[in-house]
Design a protein around this motif. Structure first.
Motif, PDB file in Angstrom:
ATOM      1  N   ALA A   1      -2.701  18.092  -4.764  1.00  0.00           N
ATOM      2  CA  ALA A   1      -3.353  19.141  -5.542  1.00  0.00           C
ATOM      3  C   ALA A   1      -4.469  18.521  -6.367  1.00  0.00           C
ATOM      4  N   LEU A   2      -5.642  19.156  -6.328  1.00  0.00           N
ATOM      5  CA  LEU A   2      -6.823  18.606  -6.981  1.00  0.00           C
ATOM      6  C   LEU A   2      -7.598  19.695  -7.714  1.00  0.00           C
ATOM      7  N   SER A   3      -8.230  19.315  -8.801  1.00  0.00           N
ATOM      8  CA  SER A   3      -9.287  20.115  -9.421  1.00  0.00           C
ATOM      9  C   SER A   3     -10.528  19.233  -9.494  1.00  0.00           C
TER      10      SER A   3
ATOM     11  N   GLU B   1     -14.251  20.650  -0.475  1.00  0.00           N
ATOM     12  CA  GLU B   1     -14.068  21.411   0.755  1.00  0.00           C
ATOM     13  C   GLU B   1     -14.876  20.811   1.897  1.00  0.00           C
ATOM     14  N   ARG B   2     -16.114  20.449   1.642  1.00  0.00           N
ATOM     15  CA  ARG B   2     -16.969  19.872   2.691  1.00  0.00           C
ATOM     16  C   ARG B   2     -16.410  18.538   3.169  1.00  0.00           C
TER      17      ARG B   2
ATOM     18  N   ARG C   1      -5.186  27.958  -5.463  1.00  0.00           N
ATOM     19  CA  ARG C   1      -4.137  28.486  -6.339  1.00  0.00           C
ATOM     20  C   ARG C   1      -4.537  29.849  -6.894  1.00  0.00           C
ATOM     21  N   VAL C   2      -3.624  30.813  -6.796  1.00  0.00           N
ATOM     22  CA  VAL C   2      -3.879  32.156  -7.329  1.00  0.00           C
ATOM     23  C   VAL C   2      -2.886  32.539  -8.421  1.00  0.00           C
ATOM     24  N   GLU C   3      -1.844  31.735  -8.596  1.00  0.00           N
ATOM     25  CA  GLU C   3      -0.850  32.032  -9.629  1.00  0.00           C
ATOM     26  C   GLU C   3      -0.113  30.747  -9.970  1.00  0.00           C
ATOM     27  N   GLY C   4       0.235  30.587 -11.252  1.00  0.00           N
ATOM     28  CA  GLY C   4       0.972  29.418 -11.687  1.00  0.00           C
ATOM     29  C   GLY C   4       0.072  28.350 -12.262  1.00  0.00           C
ATOM     30  N   ALA C   5       0.678  27.241 -12.630  1.00  0.00           N
ATOM     31  CA  ALA C   5      -0.045  26.139 -13.263  1.00  0.00           C
ATOM     32  C   ALA C   5      -0.411  25.079 -12.230  1.00  0.00           C
ATOM     33  N   GLY C   6      -1.144  24.073 -12.685  1.00  0.00           N
ATOM     34  CA  GLY C   6      -1.485  22.961 -11.804  1.00  0.00           C
ATOM     35  C   GLY C   6      -2.925  22.977 -11.367  1.00  0.00           C
ATOM     36  N   PRO C   7      -3.356  21.932 -10.647  1.00  0.00           N
ATOM     37  CA  PRO C   7      -4.724  21.867 -10.136  1.00  0.00           C
ATOM     38  C   PRO C   7      -5.061  23.056  -9.241  1.00  0.00           C
ATOM     39  N   ASP C   8      -6.358  23.303  -9.065  1.00  0.00           N
ATOM     40  CA  ASP C   8      -6.839  24.524  -8.419  1.00  0.00           C
ATOM     41  C   ASP C   8      -6.664  24.549  -6.909  1.00  0.00           C
ATOM     42  N   LEU C   9      -6.740  23.394  -6.262  1.00  0.00           N
ATOM     43  CA  LEU C   9      -6.766  23.315  -4.799  1.00  0.00           C
ATOM     44  C   LEU C   9      -5.577  22.500  -4.313  1.00  0.00           C
ATOM     45  N   LEU C  10      -5.065  22.865  -3.151  1.00  0.00           N
ATOM     46  CA  LEU C  10      -3.916  22.163  -2.587  1.00  0.00           C
ATOM     47  C   LEU C  10      -4.180  21.837  -1.130  1.00  0.00           C
ATOM     48  N   ALA C  11      -3.948  20.590  -0.761  1.00  0.00           N
ATOM     49  CA  ALA C  11      -3.900  20.188   0.645  1.00  0.00           C
ATOM     50  C   ALA C  11      -2.441  19.905   0.987  1.00  0.00           C
TER      51      ALA C  11
ATOM     52  N   THR D   1     -15.359  13.125  -8.833  1.00  0.00           N
ATOM     53  CA  THR D   1     -15.543  14.451  -9.455  1.00  0.00           C
ATOM     54  C   THR D   1     -14.220  15.086  -9.842  1.00  0.00           C
ATOM     55  N   VAL D   2     -13.106  14.488  -9.445  1.00  0.00           N
ATOM     56  CA  VAL D   2     -11.789  15.088  -9.647  1.00  0.00           C
ATOM     57  C   VAL D   2     -11.357  14.978 -11.100  1.00  0.00           C
ATOM     58  N   THR D   3     -10.915  16.089 -11.661  1.00  0.00           N
ATOM     59  CA  THR D   3     -10.473  16.131 -13.057  1.00  0.00           C
ATOM     60  C   THR D   3      -8.958  16.223 -13.191  1.00  0.00           C
ATOM     61  N   ALA D   4      -8.261  16.563 -12.115  1.00  0.00           N
ATOM     62  CA  ALA D   4      -6.800  16.611 -12.116  1.00  0.00           C
ATOM     63  C   ALA D   4      -6.320  16.335 -10.700  1.00  0.00           C
ATOM     64  N   ARG D   5      -5.236  15.575 -10.580  1.00  0.00           N
ATOM     65  CA  ARG D   5      -4.716  15.219  -9.250  1.00  0.00           C
ATOM     66  C   ARG D   5      -3.204  15.070  -9.311  1.00  0.00           C
ATOM     67  N   GLU D   6      -2.520  15.680  -8.362  1.00  0.00           N
ATOM     68  CA  GLU D   6      -1.077  15.525  -8.195  1.00  0.00           C
ATOM     69  C   GLU D   6      -0.810  15.250  -6.719  1.00  0.00           C
TER      70      GLU D   6
END
Length: 207
Positions: free
Chosen positions: A115-117, A124-125, A149-159, A189-194
């Motif tokens: 998970a990344l923001s 994406e590219r 991500r559309v609901e809940g906490a955590g970074p915005d994008l998930l692979a 550029t990543v500000t959050a990573r899990e």
């Protein structure tokens, strides 16, 4: 139909392990996979030594989460209220599918969630043009799905990666896929990573 993923991390905390598994396997998960539009559910245990120790993930049509059936499934019995009140973690996230590559007969032995923001357009590219093609060259790297991500906490994008074995992380091809100049630029550029790694535990069955 909008394809989605219900992704739930949990940690038993004060709940005994046997009670935790009995509740999840015989009450909590079956109530969800019995809802029309929720097609499958799987439970995985952490392989990376990190907590929360457990992941449940459900493949679904996002509209199912607004259905009357799901509202019924979310009503907590006295037992569920007791268990949930004693959990150390119950982290529920909902994602919308944005891309899928490869093929996998689920359940995969291992899943890797990253998970990344950050710079969403550049991430994406990079995924589409470099990272996904390099990873799918590895035998045993079965499928990659990307989510927002559309609901809940955590970074915005998930692979979400489904793979055969953690030994893939030791291969030269994996090391190359995760150490290119483009990857380094994007990660700056990543500000959050899990990043989490989980192994298959069981498949949810409707009651």
């Amino acid at each position: 139909m909008t394809e989605g993923l219900l992704y739930v991390l949990s940690e038993p905390g004060e709940v005994a392990e046997a009670e935790f598994h009995d509740w999840y396997d015989n009450e909590h998960a079956p109530a969800r996979v019995g809802v029309p539009g929720i097609r499958s559910g799987y439970r995985y245990r952490a392989l990376d030594g990190a907590r929360p120790s457990w992941l449940a993930w459900y493949e679904l049509d996002l509209a199912a989460l607004a259905s009357p059936g799901y509202e019924v499934a979310r009503r907590r019995s006295p037992r569920e209220q007791s268990v949930v009140s004693r959990l150390a973690t119950l982290d529920r996230r909902v994602y919308e599918l944005t891309g899928a590559w490869g093929d996998c007969e689920t359940p995969a032995p291992v899943v890797v969630s990253v998970a990344l923001s950050g710079d969403a357009a550049e991430l994406e590219r990079w995924y589409r043009e470099e990272h996904v093609p390099l990873l799918l060259e590895l035998p045993g790297w079965h499928r990659i799905r990307r989510y927002r991500r559309v609901e809940g906490a955590g970074p915005d994008l998930l692979a979400f990666h489904e793979i055969a074995d953690v030994s893939l992380f030791e291969s030269p091809a994996y090391r190359h896929a995760t150490s290119t100049p483009w990857r380094d630029r994007v990660m700056s550029t990543v500000t959050a990573r899990e990043r989490r790694v989980f192994g298959y535990h069981n498949t949810a069955a409707a009651r």
